[in-house]
Design an enzyme around this catalytic site. Structure first.
Site, PDB file in Angstrom:
ATOM      1  N   GLY A   1       0.812  -1.212   0.000  1.00 35.59           N
ATOM      2  CA  GLY A   1       0.000   0.000   0.000  1.00 35.59           C
ATOM      3  C   GLY A   1       0.848   1.266   0.000  1.00 35.59           C
ATOM      4  N   ASP A   2       1.928   1.237   0.773  1.00 32.15           N
ATOM      5  CA  ASP A   2       2.853   2.379   0.792  1.00 32.15           C
ATOM      6  C   ASP A   2       3.488   2.566  -0.582  1.00 32.15           C
ATOM      7  OD1 ASP A   2       2.306   2.199   3.538  1.00 32.15           O
ATOM      8  OD2 ASP A   2       4.060   0.934   3.872  1.00 32.15           O
TER       9      ASP A   2
END
Length: 303
Positions: free
Chosen positions: A250-251
């Site tokens: 996600g990052d």
């Protein structure tokens, strides 16, 4: 300039044990150490994609020195506030027949330390990007993100927020440029379970009405959705590949979106880069590399 904030970074110690036995001496067959934290992951992936940036936050003790050293090795400029007492946390992930985690607390952060970080942020100006990612440690006020964004309001800074529940809801009044909940987090915000793309889009639009300009929603193996400030809605399935590690995916999607938007100033292209970059991390043992991202990007022409 792009700055990322990781308020409670860590050294992540990952160990593999063939058959862990509680109460016994166990031997590892594999172990690794990474500098951990959502903002740090964004910084590293941005640099892997050729985008210079600064990693900010708090570090303490010998573990903090090691975090800074490891992040710097990726070419990221580190400007952490070095605390006088305590030590940055060590998070342990034990992988055996079951997976277990032990997360440290982190050092105490004083009002003077908060002021020091704020002063480092004052150099941001019109068009700069500030990424606020992850949870807030218990030694900081729960409204820390709000205070940072309030202090910097009116300077033309693009805020990107990757946080959950109230941390996210409470900053929407400052009109962040981009937020990135996943579909589970989006459902938790509204106390419901989202089971279709239509429901996810509907609830993403609610966050827009509350102040977010652009809403990027990751859905793990089901792909991703972008709802833009100009009214477009984009959907992408994930590229083909084998899931190896979802940590940091996600990052990495956030980093890819930023890199794509900086290079093209186009939401669709930024979205494609975000999906490819998130997938590149998910399909790798470590974080996404530029070669892997562009290899997967070729699969996303039909968005």
């Amino acid at each position: 300039m792009i700055k990322t904030i990781t308020l409670n970074p860590s050294l992540d110690y990952i160990v593999d044990v063939d058959s862990f036995q509680e109460g016994m001496v166990n031997r590892t067959n594999h172990e690794e150490i990474f500098a951990g934290g959502k903002g740090i992951n964004v910084s590293i992936v941005l640099k892997n994609l050729g985008i210079d940036n600064e990693a900010l936050g708090y570090i303490a003790g010998f573990t903090g020195d090691e975090i800074s050293k490891r992040v710097s090795k990726f070419g990221v400029h580190c400007d952490f506030v070095k605390l006088q007492e305590g030590m940055s946390r060590i998070n342990v992930k034990l992988r055996s027949s079951k997976e277990s985690e032990i997360n440290g607390q982190g050092p105490k952060i004083t009002p003077e330390d908060i002021l020091h970080l704020n002063q480092k942020l004052d150099s941001l100006n019109d068009g700069d990007i500030l990424v606020l990612a992850g949870s807030i440690p218990t030694s900081l006020p729960s409204d820390t993100y709000e205070n940072i964004m309030s202090r910097l309001q009116g300077k033309g800074i693009k805020f990107i927020v990757d946080a959950t529940k109230d941390l996210l809801l409470n900053v929407l009044k400052y009109k962040p440029f981009l937020i990135k909940p996943n579909h589970h987090e989006l459902g938790e915000i509204f106390n419901t379970k989202l089971t279709s793309k239509e429901e996810i889009i509907s609830h993403g639009k609610k966050l827009q009405k509350m102040g977010a300009e652009n809403v990027l929603i990751s859905m793990a193996g089901d792909g991703a959705i972008l709802i833009t400030s100009t009214g477009e809605i984009y959907f992408s399935e994930v590229p083909k590949g084998t899931l190896k590690n979802s940590v940091g995916a996600g990052d990495s999607m956030v980093a890819g979106f930023i890199a794509g938007f900086i290079k093209t100033n186009d939401f669709k292209e930024a979205f494609k880069m975000g999906v490819a970059t998130g997938s590149a991390s998910a399909f790798s043992e470590g974080l996404a590399t530029k070669d892997k991202v562009y290899q997967l990007l070729e699969q996303l022409n039909d968005i």
